[in-house]
Design a protein around this motif. Structure first.
Motif, PDB file in Angstrom:
ATOM      1  N   UNK A  30      38.473  92.961  48.344  1.00 38.14           N
ATOM      2  CA  UNK A  30      37.041  93.675  48.428  1.00 38.14           C
ATOM      3  C   UNK A  30      37.074  93.429  50.192  1.00 38.14           C
ATOM      4  N   UNK A  31      37.179  94.187  51.170  1.00 37.86           N
ATOM      5  CA  UNK A  31      37.023  94.581  52.785  1.00 37.86           C
ATOM      6  C   UNK A  31      35.956  94.069  53.371  1.00 37.86           C
ATOM      7  N   UNK A  32      36.077  92.295  53.569  1.00 39.69           N
ATOM      8  CA  UNK A  32      34.945  91.806  54.319  1.00 39.69           C
ATOM      9  C   UNK A  32      34.467  92.844  55.534  1.00 39.69           C
ATOM     10  N   UNK A  33      35.641  92.757  56.165  1.00 42.56           N
ATOM     11  CA  UNK A  33      35.173  93.898  57.788  1.00 42.56           C
ATOM     12  C   UNK A  33      35.374  92.481  58.073  1.00 42.56           C
ATOM     13  N   UNK A  34      35.629  91.363  58.463  1.00 46.84           N
ATOM     14  CA  UNK A  34      36.393  90.180  59.602  1.00 46.84           C
ATOM     15  C   UNK A  34      36.408  88.740  58.307  1.00 46.84           C
ATOM     16  N   UNK A  35      35.926  87.704  59.223  1.00 48.66           N
ATOM     17  CA  UNK A  35      35.883  87.033  58.467  1.00 48.66           C
ATOM     18  C   UNK A  35      34.910  86.497  58.183  1.00 48.66           C
ATOM     19  N   UNK A  49      27.911  92.736  49.257  1.00 50.56           N
ATOM     20  CA  UNK A  49      27.130  94.010  48.600  1.00 50.56           C
ATOM     21  C   UNK A  49      28.015  94.967  50.157  1.00 50.56           C
ATOM     22  N   UNK A  50      27.615  95.955  49.017  1.00 52.38           N
ATOM     23  CA  UNK A  50      29.059  97.927  49.344  1.00 52.38           C
ATOM     24  C   UNK A  50      29.512  97.609  50.331  1.00 52.38           C
ATOM     25  N   UNK A  51      30.628  97.121  50.507  1.00 53.53           N
ATOM     26  CA  UNK A  51      32.167  97.239  50.876  1.00 53.53           C
ATOM     27  C   UNK A  51      32.795  97.879  50.662  1.00 53.53           C
ATOM     28  N   UNK A  52      33.943  98.423  51.087  1.00 52.66           N
ATOM     29  CA  UNK A  52      34.746  98.388  51.065  1.00 52.66           C
ATOM     30  C   UNK A  52      36.138  97.875  49.903  1.00 52.66           C
ATOM     31  N   UNK A  53      36.144  98.174  48.293  1.00 52.06           N
ATOM     32  CA  UNK A  53      36.523  97.811  47.583  1.00 52.06           C
ATOM     33  C   UNK A  53      37.803  98.087  46.446  1.00 52.06           C
ATOM     34  N   UNK A  54      38.903  97.299  45.692  1.00 48.33           N
ATOM     35  CA  UNK A  54      39.494  97.938  44.596  1.00 48.33           C
ATOM     36  C   UNK A  54      40.266  97.597  43.848  1.00 48.33           C
ATOM     37  N   UNK A  55      40.666  97.781  43.196  1.00 42.42           N
ATOM     38  CA  UNK A  55      41.363  96.932  41.937  1.00 42.42           C
ATOM     39  C   UNK A  55      42.611  97.594  41.555  1.00 42.42           C
ATOM     40  N   UNK A  61      30.246  95.929  44.299  1.00 38.64           N
ATOM     41  CA  UNK A  61      29.862  95.538  44.856  1.00 38.64           C
ATOM     42  C   UNK A  61      29.312  96.383  45.444  1.00 38.64           C
ATOM     43  N   UNK A  62      27.951  97.134  43.995  1.00 41.63           N
ATOM     44  CA  UNK A  62      27.171  98.034  44.649  1.00 41.63           C
ATOM     45  C   UNK A  62      25.982  97.102  44.459  1.00 41.63           C
TER      46      UNK A  62
END
Length: 82
Positions: free
Chosen positions: A49-54, A1-7, A21-22
């Motif tokens: 979605x960029x989860x920021x890591x594994x 939730x609230x991660x960087x997303x792209x389409x 993701x909001x």
């Protein structure tokens, strides 16, 4: 939730990937500002979605835009007929 997303494409400026993701899902209409909507008619769409890591992901839920119609075969047909 609230991660960087792209389409890969966005139908309107207020339907970008950040809407997916909001955590908001009380208004599942196009105008509600809570749905990510791709540009209709594309053969393939991509959403990231960029989860920021594994991360260990248990499940992914994709909630279709329903136009605030109760989810079921009627809303599925409505969405696909647009």
């Amino acid at each position: 939730m609230n991660k960087t997303a792209w389409q890969s494409s966005t139908r309107w400026p207020y339907t970008g990937a950040d809407r997916a993701v909001d955590g908001r899902y009380t208004d599942l209409s196009v105008e509600g500002g809570q749905c990510a909507v791709s540009d209709w008619g594309q053969t393939t769409e991509e959403w990231r979605v960029d989860l920021g890591g594994v991360k260990n992901i248990h499940h992914v839920l994709i909630q279709y835009m329903t136009g605030n119609i109760v989810w079921g075969i009627v809303s599925f047909k409505l969405i696909n007929s647009i």
